[in-house]
Design an enzyme around this catalytic site. Structure first.
Site, mmCIF file in Angstrom:
data_model
loop_
_atom_site.group_PDB
_atom_site.id
_atom_site.type_symbol
_atom_site.label_atom_id
_atom_site.label_comp_id
_atom_site.label_asym_id
_atom_site.label_seq_id
_atom_site.Cartn_x
_atom_site.Cartn_y
_atom_site.Cartn_z
ATOM 1 N N HIS A 1 73.685 -57.076 40.407
ATOM 2 C CA HIS A 1 73.568 -55.821 41.156
ATOM 3 C C HIS A 1 73.532 -56.153 42.653
ATOM 4 C CE1 HIS A 1 72.959 -53.129 37.763
ATOM 5 N NE2 HIS A 1 72.114 -54.005 37.253
ATOM 6 N N HIS B 1 79.239 -57.447 34.811
ATOM 7 C CA HIS B 1 78.551 -57.890 33.606
ATOM 8 C C HIS B 1 79.431 -58.886 32.877
ATOM 9 C CE1 HIS B 1 78.518 -57.343 29.132
ATOM 10 N NE2 HIS B 1 77.274 -57.757 29.307
ATOM 11 N N ASN C 1 79.210 -61.548 29.188
ATOM 12 C CA ASN C 1 78.443 -62.052 28.057
ATOM 13 C C ASN C 1 79.344 -62.921 27.206
ATOM 14 O OD1 ASN C 1 77.829 -61.491 24.913
ATOM 15 N ND2 ASN C 1 75.914 -61.594 26.058
ATOM 16 N N ARG D 1 78.828 -65.219 23.494
ATOM 17 C CA ARG D 1 77.810 -65.400 22.468
ATOM 18 C C ARG D 1 78.416 -65.979 21.180
ATOM 19 N NH1 ARG D 1 79.165 -60.208 23.347
ATOM 20 N NH2 ARG D 1 79.957 -58.995 21.595
ATOM 21 N N HIS E 1 91.796 -57.492 36.528
ATOM 22 C CA HIS E 1 92.380 -57.400 35.189
ATOM 23 C C HIS E 1 93.477 -58.435 34.979
ATOM 24 C CE1 HIS E 1 90.752 -53.980 32.863
ATOM 25 N NE2 HIS E 1 90.267 -53.625 34.042
ATOM 26 N N HIS F 1 78.484 -38.733 26.932
ATOM 27 C CA HIS F 1 77.852 -37.526 27.458
ATOM 28 C C HIS F 1 78.320 -37.203 28.870
ATOM 29 C CE1 HIS F 1 75.423 -40.922 28.737
ATOM 30 N NE2 HIS F 1 74.833 -40.173 29.655
#
Length: 322
Positions: A113, A123, A125, A127, A158, A188
């Site tokens: 941030h 972000h 990740n 794993r 990209h 939402h």
């Protein structure tokens, strides 16, 4: 990279014979990757160092959380490593389609941030997961959340991901870009969290490739993160901004928090399996705001950014569908 398992698919070899060497190799790489990446980010920030917090999980395993706060560029950044094992709840095992609730999981998760609204949130990740029935799979991804979308930078980001994917399988980028669009989406709000990236899960050893092939792909995705993001830091950190841009940043950060708390699978998995709360929630922004029915002015830079936050934007060139 040397062969871990002589490239034998998991399905053709007893799980116990494969889990040991593969598990150890992946865990060792994840641990070293965290250290390398933190050094890259500290050098790019130039104003703060990561605080290291080692922890143990009561049910088995543990990890190292590294958090940077109040840097020259990064207001808050987290790079977490974990290697945990044990038995998950029946509900968590059901969600993961696991007939046996025993598991091992290791990975590195990163969220940055920045202080400036001109530098994007990011972000990443990577794993690895072993199920109690002997299946093993990899997952991960990178996605970018600009406060203000710079079209050229989004396309460069990209294209960087596509080039890395294409070195392993030319179907990866189009598949994983679409998956990221679907995953990093706030239903939402009817908007994507940012400009997307790639997201992949359950690349299963044996079914989707050898251990060597899948591990090499995950390593490349991890290794491109540092150079890619530090370049975006370099390009944007000195751009001017004022109260208007900061207000928009607080709103966009609140959307980031909404996604992580309501929809992110990693957050839910960590909490449901007894993970360490501080480490799980270190992805949240240090400051954000919610104001009733806050809307951007028509034809403003903020409205232009909001118009980009939709599924199906083909930021990088894609091969024609056969």
């Amino acid at each position: 990279m040397s062969s871990i398992l002589n490239s034998q698919p998991l399905a053709k070899t007893p799980a116990a014979a494969l889990a040991g060497p593969l598990r150890a190799a992946v865990e060792d790489w994840m641990r070293a990757f965290q250290t390398r990446l933190c050094a890259q980010l500290e050098a790019a920030d130039g104003g703060a160092a990561f605080h290291t917090d080692a922890w143990e999980r009561p049910g088995g395993g543990g990890g190292v959380s590294r958090v940077l706060e109040n840097g020259a560029i990064l207001e808050k950044g987290g790079v977490g490593f974990s290697a945990v094992h044990g038995e998950m709840s029946a509900q968590a095992a059901k969600v993961l389609l696991m007939p046996d609730p025993h598991f091992f999981a290791t990975g590195v998760s990163v969220v940055m941030h920045p202080r400036s609204p001109r530098v994007p949130i990011i972000h990443m990740n990577v794993r690895y997961f072993e199920a109690g029935n002997g299946e093993a799979w990899f997952g991960g991804g990178i996605d970018l959340t600009p406060i203000y979308v710079d079209e050229a930078q989004a396309r460069w980001f990209h294209q960087t991901l596509k080039t890395a994917c294409d070195r392993h399988d030319t179907t990866y980028y189009p598949r994983f870009r679409e998956t990221a669009d679907d995953y990093f989406y706030l239903p939402h709000r009817q908007e994507t969290r940012g400009v997307g990236g790639i997201f992949f899960d359950r690349l299963t050893v044996g079914q989707h490739g050898s251990a060597d092939k899948l591990f090499a792909f995950v390593q490349e995705i991890g290794d491109i993160f540092g150079p890619t993001y530090t370049e975006l830091m370099r390009q944007n950190a000195s751009l001017p901004y004022g109260p208007r841009e900061e207000n928009w940043q607080m709103l966009r950060r609140s959307r980031y928090a909404e996604f992580n708390l309501a929809f992110d699978r990693g957050t839910r998995f960590g909490l449901e399996t007894g993970g360490r709360t501080e480490s799980i929630l270190m992805s949240l922004p240090p400051r954000c705001e919610w104001h009733y029915d806050q809307q951007p002015e028509p034809h403003s830079p903020e409205a232009a950014t909001l118009a980009w936050l939709r599924k199906g934007v083909f930021w990088a060139e894609m091969p024609p569908k056969s």
